[in-house]
Design an enzyme around this catalytic site. Structure first.
Site, PDB file in Angstrom:
ATOM      1  CG  ASP A 150       3.197  28.879  22.145  1.00 20.92           C
ATOM      2  OD1 ASP A 150       3.793  28.305  20.968  1.00 20.92           O
ATOM      3  OD2 ASP A 150       2.302  29.727  22.736  1.00 20.92           O
ATOM      4  CB  ILE A 151       4.904  31.500  26.179  1.00 20.30           C
ATOM      5  CG1 ILE A 151       5.082  32.350  27.738  1.00 20.30           C
ATOM      6  CG2 ILE A 151       3.724  33.013  25.377  1.00 20.30           C
ATOM      7  CD1 ILE A 151       5.686  33.704  27.805  1.00 20.30           C
ATOM      8  CG  HIS A 165       7.803  29.865  15.390  1.00 19.85           C
ATOM      9  ND1 HIS A 165       7.984  30.560  14.907  1.00 19.85           N
ATOM     10  CD2 HIS A 165       6.725  30.378  15.556  1.00 19.85           C
ATOM     11  CE1 HIS A 165       7.075  32.141  14.195  1.00 19.85           C
ATOM     12  NE2 HIS A 165       6.208  31.280  14.697  1.00 19.85           N
ATOM     13  CG  HIS A 187       3.210  26.262  16.281  1.00 19.55           C
ATOM     14  ND1 HIS A 187       2.931  27.525  17.252  1.00 19.55           N
ATOM     15  CD2 HIS A 187       3.322  27.742  15.167  1.00 19.55           C
ATOM     16  CE1 HIS A 187       2.867  28.502  17.047  1.00 19.55           C
ATOM     17  NE2 HIS A 187       2.974  28.675  15.738  1.00 19.55           N
TER      18      HIS A 187
HETATM   19  P1  AMP Z   1       3.148  32.233  15.334  1.00 18.28           P
HETATM   20  O1  AMP Z   1       1.563  33.197  14.895  1.00 18.28           O
HETATM   21  O2  AMP Z   1       2.527  30.981  14.927  1.00 18.28           O
HETATM   22  O3  AMP Z   1       4.181  33.570  14.725  1.00 18.28           O
HETATM   23  O4  AMP Z   1       3.655  31.892  16.826  1.00 18.28           O
HETATM   24  C1  AMP Z   1       3.817  32.395  17.849  1.00 18.28           C
HETATM   25  C2  AMP Z   1       4.196  31.552  18.483  1.00 18.28           C
HETATM   26  O5  AMP Z   1       5.157  31.901  20.016  1.00 18.28           O
HETATM   27  C3  AMP Z   1       2.790  31.470  20.094  1.00 18.28           C
HETATM   28  O6  AMP Z   1       2.235  30.407  20.114  1.00 18.28           O
HETATM   29  C4  AMP Z   1       3.765  32.714  21.120  1.00 18.28           C
HETATM   30  O7  AMP Z   1       2.472  32.116  22.517  1.00 18.28           O
HETATM   31  C5  AMP Z   1       4.388  32.160  21.075  1.00 18.28           C
HETATM   32  N1  AMP Z   1       5.154  33.005  21.923  1.00 18.28           N
HETATM   33  C6  AMP Z   1       5.140  34.069  21.872  1.00 18.28           C
HETATM   34  N2  AMP Z   1       6.380  34.567  23.018  1.00 18.28           N
HETATM   35  C7  AMP Z   1       7.049  33.660  23.986  1.00 18.28           C
HETATM   36  C8  AMP Z   1       8.026  33.830  24.154  1.00 18.28           C
HETATM   37  N3  AMP Z   1       8.313  34.229  25.115  1.00 18.28           N
HETATM   38  N4  AMP Z   1       8.099  31.918  24.881  1.00 18.28           N
HETATM   39  C9  AMP Z   1       7.264  30.630  24.474  1.00 18.28           C
HETATM   40  N5  AMP Z   1       6.305  31.261  23.223  1.00 18.28           N
HETATM   41  C10 AMP Z   1       6.258  32.441  22.765  1.00 18.28           C
END
Ligand code: AMP
Length: 125
Positions: free
Chosen positions: A39-40, A110, A112
């Site tokens: 995760d970023i 996704h 986590h």
């Molecule tokens: P959600 O709120 O469950 O949709 O989680 C989305 C997740 O995607 C968040 O934890 C973000 O930090 C992560 N995220 C968004 N863009 C990226 C990216 N380019 N690379 C890795 N993680 C990302």
């Protein structure tokens, strides 16, 4: 801005672009059914995202339309990533946000994986 999980799949979403290699990610694992990457914006010492390769908006969409092979492959990949990262002995948490109330931001399913520290109460209250 949380997404509406009942909307059709949008192939321009950021995880679709990661799958196509159009934008970089810190990849951990890949097989026929899944891709895992860091995760970023990590919320724990270990914060990994596992996504299916197919075009599914959310867990709801995947559980309805995904083939048995895709679903089995994806679930096995989530477990394998956690094992390969050495998370099982200490424990870890899986989380999948679906739609608005859960705060889902990216409209590609996704899961986590959180680990590496005590993770606190389930809903943080
Ligand atoms: P959600 O709120 O469950 O949709 O989680 C989305 C997740 O995607 C968040 O934890 C973000 O930090 C992560 N995220 C968004 N863009 C990226 C990216 N380019 N690379 C890795 N993680 C990302």
């Amino acid at each position: 801005m949380p997404i509406d999980a009942t909307k059709p799949y949008d192939p321009s979403n950021i995880f679709a672009r990661i799958l196509r290699g159009e934008i970089p990610s810190k990849r951990i694992y890949e097989d026929d059914h899944a891709l895992a990457f860091h995760d970023i914006n990590p919320q724990a010492p270990v914060h990994i995202l596992v996504i299916p390769k197919g075009a599914y908006v959310s867990w709801d969409d995947f559980s309805e339309r995904g083939s048995d092979e895709e679903i089995a492959g994806f679930i096995r990949a989530v477990g394998k990533v956690a094992r390969d990262m050495g998370l099982v002995a200490r424990g870890y948490r899986l989380l999948a946000n679906i739609g608005r109330l859960a705060g889902q931001e990216v409209p590609h399913l996704h899961v986590h994986i959180f680990g590496g520290q005590p993770l606190g109460p389930m809903l943080g209250r």
